[in-house]
Design a protein around this motif. Structure first.
Motif, PDB file in Angstrom:
ATOM      1  N   HIS A 107       0.821  -1.202   0.000  1.00  0.00           N
ATOM      2  CA  HIS A 107       0.000   0.000   0.000  1.00  0.00           C
ATOM      3  C   HIS A 107       0.861   1.261   0.000  1.00  0.00           C
ATOM      4  O   HIS A 107       0.654   2.170  -0.821  1.00  0.00           O
ATOM      5  CB  HIS A 107      -0.926  -0.010   1.216  1.00  0.00           C
ATOM      6  N   ARG A 164      -9.670   0.200  -0.745  1.00  0.00           N
ATOM      7  CA  ARG A 164      -8.225   0.414  -0.657  1.00  0.00           C
ATOM      8  C   ARG A 164      -7.455  -0.785  -1.174  1.00  0.00           C
ATOM      9  O   ARG A 164      -6.539  -0.663  -1.987  1.00  0.00           O
ATOM     10  CB  ARG A 164      -7.819   0.706   0.787  1.00  0.00           C
ATOM     11  N   THR A 194      -5.152  -0.878  -4.385  1.00  0.00           N
ATOM     12  CA  THR A 194      -3.725  -1.028  -4.078  1.00  0.00           C
ATOM     13  C   THR A 194      -3.156  -2.313  -4.658  1.00  0.00           C
ATOM     14  O   THR A 194      -2.117  -2.299  -5.332  1.00  0.00           O
ATOM     15  CB  THR A 194      -3.490  -1.009  -2.556  1.00  0.00           C
TER      16      THR A 194
END
Length: 258
Positions: free
Chosen positions: A51, A236, A240
Motif C-alpha cells: 500500500h 483500498r 492497491t
C-alpha cells in the motif's frame, strides 16, 4: 560519525515498483539498531508494504518520505519476495514483530521508549500489555494523536518532548501516509530514532487480532484485515493490490525489453 550508513542507504536499496526498499531482514535490522542506536537521533525508519509503495509510486512527495528514511524495511511479504531477486537475504520486518524484537532486549540494553499516536484508551491497553509481556520495560511517555495536521510550532514542540523524554526509540502510529510525512518533516531534529508502525499499537495491545502465521506466510494478511474491516478496506485493497501487480508486471516487461 556512523561509518556504515551506506549499508542501509543507497547501496542497499532495492527498487520495488521503483520505490527504494531496504534490502534487510529482521536479524540484520535489529543488529544494526543495537550497534548504532545512540547515533540515530533525528533519523527515522519506514515500515513499508504494498500500500505505501503504491502511494509512493504515485506521489513524488511521498516517495521522498520513503527515500529519505534511514531504512524503509519490507513489512509486506510481496516487497521481500520481489527484493530477493536482487538481495537473497531480504526478509520481512513487520511493525509488530520489530517492536517485539526490540522490546525483548530493551531491559538488557537499557533502552527506553516513547509511543505517539492512536487513542488514549488503546495506549492504556498497550501499556498494560507491554508491562505484562516485558517486565521492566522503560516507557518514557505515551501520547495520543490529535487526528489532524500539526502546525509547525506543534511539530517543534513534539520533537522537543520526544527529545526531553530521554527515549531511545519513538514509535509513531498515525497510519500511512501521515506518520511518514511527519517523520520526514522532523528528520534531523533532536528527537530519538522514529519508527512508523501504523496499526502495530493495536496489535500488541490486543485490540486488533493478528493474522495467523499461515496467512502471513502466504501473503494473505491483507485478506485477514479485509475480513475484519470490509467497509473500510475493500476499496483500498482492491485498488492497491491491483496497482501493485500492474506496476510490477510492467516493470518486468520493461526489463525484458532492454
Amino acid at each position: 560519525m556512523l561509518e556504515d550508513y551506506s549499508k542501509y542507504s543507497e547501496l542497499n536499496r532495492v527498487p520495488v515498483i521503483d520505490v527504494p526498499i531496504t534490502g534487510t531482514n529482521m536479524y540484520e535490522c535489529v543488529e544494526f539498531l543495537t550497534l548504532h542506536i545512540d547515533e540515530l537521533h533525528g533519523e527515522y525508519i519506514c515500515v513499508s508494504n504494498a500500500h505505501t509503495s503504491v502511494m509512493a509510486h504515485d506521489d513524488p512527495s511521498y516517495w521522498a518520505c520513503q527515500a529519505d528514511s534511514l531504512m524503509s524495511v519490507p513489512d509486506g511479504k510481496p516487497l521481500s519476495v520481489v527484493g530477493r531477486n536482487t538481495i537473497e537475504s531480504m526478509g520481512r520486518v513487520t511493525g509488530p514483530d520489530l517492536m517485539r524484537e526490540i522490546f525483548s532486549i530493551s531491559v538488557q540494553q537499557g533502552w527506553t521508549h516513547y509511543f505517539y499516536g492512536n487513542e488514549q484508551k488503546n495506549l492504556e491497553a498497550l501499556k498494560d500489555s507491554l508491562q505484562e509481556e516485558y517486565p521492566g520495560l522503560k516507557i518514557a511517555g505515551m501520547e495520543p494523536s490529535v487526528f489532524r495536521p500539526l502546525s509547525d510550532s506543534e511539530k517543534q514542540d513534539l520533537s522537543r518532548r520526544l527529545a526531553e523524554s530521554g527515549a531511545d526509540f519513538a514509535w509513531i502510529a498515525l497510519g500511512a501516509p501521515r506518520q511518514e510525512v511527519l517523520m520526514h518533516e522532523l528528520k534531523g531534529g533532536p528527537q530519538p530514532l522514529m519508527i512508523g508502525v501504523g496499526g502495530a499499537f493495536n496489535v500488541l495491545a490486543g485490540v486488533v487480532p493478528e493474522a495467523p502465521i499461515w496467512m502471513q506466510n502466504l501473503s494473505l494478511e491483507w485478506l485477514y484485515r479485509l475480513i475484519q474491516e470490509p467497509k473500510r478496506l475493500f476499496k483500498r485493497y482492491l485498488v492497491t493490490n491491483t496497482k501493485f501487480l500492474f506496476y510490477q508486471f510492467t516493470k518486468a516487461k520493461r526489463k525484458e525489453g532492454k
